[in-house]
Design a protein around this motif. Structure first.
Motif, PDB file in Angstrom:
ATOM      1  N   LYS A  58       0.823  -1.213   0.000  1.00 22.11           N
ATOM      2  CA  LYS A  58       0.000   0.000   0.000  1.00 22.11           C
ATOM      3  C   LYS A  58       0.859   1.267   0.000  1.00 22.11           C
ATOM      4  N   ALA A  59       1.937   1.244   0.754  1.00 21.42           N
ATOM      5  CA  ALA A  59       2.833   2.401   0.786  1.00 21.42           C
ATOM      6  C   ALA A  59       3.408   2.676  -0.607  1.00 21.42           C
ATOM      7  N   ASP A  60       3.790   1.606  -1.322  1.00 22.75           N
ATOM      8  CA  ASP A  60       4.306   1.756  -2.683  1.00 22.75           C
ATOM      9  C   ASP A  60       3.230   2.276  -3.628  1.00 22.75           C
ATOM     10  N   LEU A  61       2.022   1.725  -3.480  1.00 18.04           N
ATOM     11  CA  LEU A  61       0.916   2.109  -4.355  1.00 18.04           C
ATOM     12  C   LEU A  61       0.597   3.595  -4.232  1.00 18.04           C
ATOM     13  N   PHE A  62       0.534   4.080  -2.984  1.00 12.93           N
ATOM     14  CA  PHE A  62       0.105   5.458  -2.744  1.00 12.93           C
ATOM     15  C   PHE A  62       1.269   6.451  -2.688  1.00 12.93           C
ATOM     16  N   SER A  63       2.464   5.990  -3.060  1.00 13.93           N
ATOM     17  CA  SER A  63       3.647   6.850  -2.921  1.00 13.93           C
ATOM     18  C   SER A  63       3.591   8.091  -3.814  1.00 13.93           C
ATOM     19  N   THR A  64       2.845   8.037  -4.921  1.00 15.06           N
ATOM     20  CA  THR A  64       2.782   9.182  -5.833  1.00 15.06           C
ATOM     21  C   THR A  64       1.608  10.113  -5.540  1.00 15.06           C
ATOM     22  N   LEU A  65       0.812   9.790  -4.525  1.00 18.12           N
ATOM     23  CA  LEU A  65      -0.330  10.653  -4.200  1.00 18.12           C
ATOM     24  C   LEU A  65       0.123  12.057  -3.804  1.00 18.12           C
ATOM     25  N   MET A  66       1.238  12.142  -3.063  1.00 18.83           N
ATOM     26  CA  MET A  66       1.762  13.431  -2.642  1.00 18.83           C
ATOM     27  C   MET A  66       2.130  14.278  -3.851  1.00 18.83           C
ATOM     28  N   LEU A  67       2.740  13.636  -4.856  1.00 17.23           N
ATOM     29  CA  LEU A  67       3.111  14.346  -6.075  1.00 17.23           C
ATOM     30  C   LEU A  67       1.872  14.821  -6.821  1.00 17.23           C
ATOM     31  N   ASP A  68       0.834  13.963  -6.857  1.00 19.50           N
ATOM     32  CA  ASP A  68      -0.420  14.356  -7.489  1.00 19.50           C
ATOM     33  C   ASP A  68      -1.000  15.589  -6.812  1.00 19.50           C
ATOM     34  N   GLN A  69      -0.910  15.624  -5.470  1.00 16.32           N
ATOM     35  CA  GLN A  69      -1.457  16.749  -4.722  1.00 16.32           C
ATOM     36  C   GLN A  69      -0.732  18.056  -5.059  1.00 16.32           C
ATOM     37  N   LYS A  70       0.581  17.992  -5.219  1.00 15.05           N
ATOM     38  CA  LYS A  70       1.356  19.194  -5.532  1.00 15.05           C
ATOM     39  C   LYS A  70       0.988  19.754  -6.903  1.00 15.05           C
ATOM     40  N   GLN A  71       0.569  18.870  -7.812  1.00 11.69           N
ATOM     41  CA  GLN A  71       0.204  19.312  -9.154  1.00 11.69           C
ATOM     42  C   GLN A  71      -1.177  19.951  -9.204  1.00 11.69           C
ATOM     43  N   GLN A  72      -1.960  19.777  -8.113  1.00 11.96           N
ATOM     44  CA  GLN A  72      -3.300  20.343  -8.057  1.00 11.96           C
ATOM     45  C   GLN A  72      -3.228  21.773  -7.526  1.00 11.96           C
ATOM     46  N   ALA A  85     -13.536   0.410   6.843  1.00  5.89           N
ATOM     47  CA  ALA A  85     -13.391   1.126   8.116  1.00  5.89           C
ATOM     48  C   ALA A  85     -12.391   2.269   8.013  1.00  5.89           C
ATOM     49  N   GLY A  86     -11.982   2.637   6.810  1.00  7.88           N
ATOM     50  CA  GLY A  86     -11.070   3.761   6.635  1.00  7.88           C
ATOM     51  C   GLY A  86      -9.609   3.423   6.850  1.00  7.88           C
ATOM     52  N   ALA A  87      -9.227   2.165   6.618  1.00  8.43           N
ATOM     53  CA  ALA A  87      -7.850   1.739   6.879  1.00  8.43           C
ATOM     54  C   ALA A  87      -6.842   2.404   5.955  1.00  8.43           C
ATOM     55  N   ASN A  88      -7.293   2.876   4.787  1.00  8.87           N
ATOM     56  CA  ASN A  88      -6.364   3.499   3.836  1.00  8.87           C
ATOM     57  C   ASN A  88      -6.103   4.973   4.117  1.00  8.87           C
ATOM     58  N   PHE A  89      -6.874   5.573   5.023  1.00  7.16           N
ATOM     59  CA  PHE A  89      -6.727   7.009   5.272  1.00  7.16           C
ATOM     60  C   PHE A  89      -5.301   7.377   5.680  1.00  7.16           C
ATOM     61  N   GLN A  90      -4.626   6.489   6.374  1.00  2.00           N
ATOM     62  CA  GLN A  90      -3.283   6.789   6.860  1.00  2.00           C
ATOM     63  C   GLN A  90      -2.279   7.005   5.742  1.00  2.00           C
ATOM     64  N   PHE A  91      -2.597   6.507   4.524  1.00  2.00           N
ATOM     65  CA  PHE A  91      -1.686   6.647   3.384  1.00  2.00           C
ATOM     66  C   PHE A  91      -1.974   7.899   2.554  1.00  2.00           C
ATOM     67  N   PHE A  92      -3.071   8.608   2.873  1.00  2.00           N
ATOM     68  CA  PHE A  92      -3.450   9.769   2.074  1.00  2.00           C
ATOM     69  C   PHE A  92      -2.654  10.997   2.487  1.00  2.00           C
ATOM     70  N   PRO A  93      -2.408  11.931   1.546  1.00  2.00           N
ATOM     71  CA  PRO A  93      -1.663  13.161   1.882  1.00  2.00           C
ATOM     72  C   PRO A  93      -2.445  14.057   2.850  1.00  2.00           C
ATOM     73  N   ASN A  94      -1.773  15.052   3.391  1.00  2.00           N
ATOM     74  CA  ASN A  94      -2.404  15.993   4.315  1.00  2.00           C
ATOM     75  C   ASN A  94      -3.423  16.861   3.597  1.00  2.00           C
TER      76      ASN A  94
END
Length: 427
Positions: A58-72, A85-94
């Protein structure tokens, strides 16, 4: 006579009681199953994130989310399908806004509890619905990222769900997915276990362990796909490009598979391919036809029961766009003759795709020692050469271009089959 009548009455009474008990248990199961699944999702998903393997995936999968956020330029909106139950929330950017889509109403309580621990995200909206139809809840082109992990296995209309995902994504938006899928090795213990467990998992958890999810995603119409699965996925990555290069739309794209076996490679072939299956084992024909029916994007044009060393009677010169051969050259009688035949039947610029286990180049490794030890057994029982270096013969076969890589096959491949070579050669 009276005894027979009494016995019949008892049988009827027992049958009625059994029927009532079964119906009652079925009713209780339907009542409790969503609640039990919610508890299971809450505990199981959280524990999976803590495990070394799943957490890293999961960490590898979501590793580019931060980069996606910067482009927005504006706030990033993430839609999670099957949020559980929201287990993936911990991998989402701020500071992202999260729309949580969850069909099980009993999960919502755990969602709201767990979001308090993930204070870096904003749970913007919770939707109690299915992914197949989000028209009323999520507008077109309104979401930056769609996330889905271990959920597509339980969606009945997967094509409908993928169509909805494309609808709600903004242009250049991304769909992140992590899914278990069917083992492509039809004779492996993993695949056999998946088939045995299918009815149990389907009934109790609505989970299909035999789903070839990637094939649906491949054909969903996304502009770009980037996913990891196994060596065969990597090997066939350029198949569609080859079809576009060679294909006059008025002409057929013809694929010859040498040692087609039961047709497990059909799923990787481009849409509307005309497949000629060459297989020396006549008992495989039934399974070839069955799998051709399963993969409707290809057409099984012909099954040839014969060997690859001489195909002159059945296949004309320069008539094939692509030749495919996976884990077969180790057992042919004369590899040089097979490669000469491959070159003969290929069209100009046609490709020969190969994936073969080979001798471990590290001569003192335990793998190489094991290959030498098991060599006589496999040669006698399966006519398989564990110590082959067939890629060297391909390099010397006279192809215009040869591209190949040495790879180590993933688990559960036996260690003596792990050293492998994949690639393609151009005529």
């Amino acid at each position: 006579m009276a005894a027979q009548s009494s016995l019949l009455q008892k049988v009827i009474i027992y049958a009625v009681i059994t029927f009532i008990v079964i119906r009652l248990l079925g009713y209780i199961y339907k009542l409790l199953q969503p609640r039990c699944m919610a508890i299971f999702c809450n505990r199981f998903a959280t524990n999976m994130n803590k495990s070394k393997y799943s957490g890293k995936l999961k960490a590898d999968l979501f590793s580019t989310l931060m980069l996606d956020q910067k482009q927005q330029n504006d706030d990033m909106i993430i839609l999670e399908i099957g949020a559980g139950a929201g287990a993936n929330f911990q991998f989402f950017p701020n500071n992202v806004k999260v729309i949580a889509l969850e069909p099980n109403p009993h999960c919502i309580k755990y969602l709201q509890q767990n979001v308090k621990e993930s204070t870096h995200v904003n749970l913007w909206k919770v939707i109690n619905s299915k992914a197949e139809d989000m028209q009323e809840e999520v507008a077109d082109n309104s979401v930056d990222v769609v996330v889905c992990s271990y959920v597509l296995c339980s969606i009945d209309d997967l094509n409908g769900a993928l169509k909805e995902i494309r609808r709600v994504l903004k242009p250049n938006g991304r769909f992140y997915f992590l899914e278990h899928v069917r083992d492509q090795n039809y004779n492996s213990w993993t695949h056999i276990s998946q088939r045995l467990m299918y009815p149990i998992l389907k009934y109790f958890a609505d989970c299909n362990p035999n789903k070839c999810t990637w094939s649906f995603i491949d054909r969903a119409g996304f502009k770009e796909l980037n996913y990891k699965q196994d060596l065969k996925t990597e090997m066939f990555a350029t198949f569609e490009d080859l079809k576009k290069q060679l294909g006059d739309k008025s002409q057929k794209f013809v694929v010859l598979e040498i040692g087609a076996g039961t047709g497990s490679n059909f799923q990787f072939f481009p849409k509307d391919s005309q497949v000629i299956a060459l297989e020396p084992n006549k008992y495989c024909s039934k399974y070839l036809s069955e799998h051709a029916d399963e993969w409707k994007h290809v057409q099984l044009e012909k099954i040839i029961t014969g060997k690859a060393e001489d195909m002159r009677v059945d296949i004309k010169d320069g008539s094939i766009d692509a030749v495919v051969c996976t884990l077969v050259l180790c057992s042919v009688t004369n590899v040089k003759e097979v490669l000469a035949e491959v070159k003969r039947v290929l069209k100009t610029n046609g490709r020969f795709y190969f994936l073969e286990h080979v001798e471990d180049p590290k001569r003192n490794s335990w793998t190489h020692i094991g290959q030498r030890f098991f060599y006589p057994f496999f040669k006698y029982i399966g006519d398989c050469d564990l110590l082959n270096t067939n890629y060297a013969l391909i390099l010397r076969a006279g192809f215009k271009e040869v591209t190949y890589k040495h790879k180590i096959a993933p688990k559960p491949t036996p260690f003596f089959f792990k050293p492998q070579v994949l690639g393609y050669a151009v005529k």
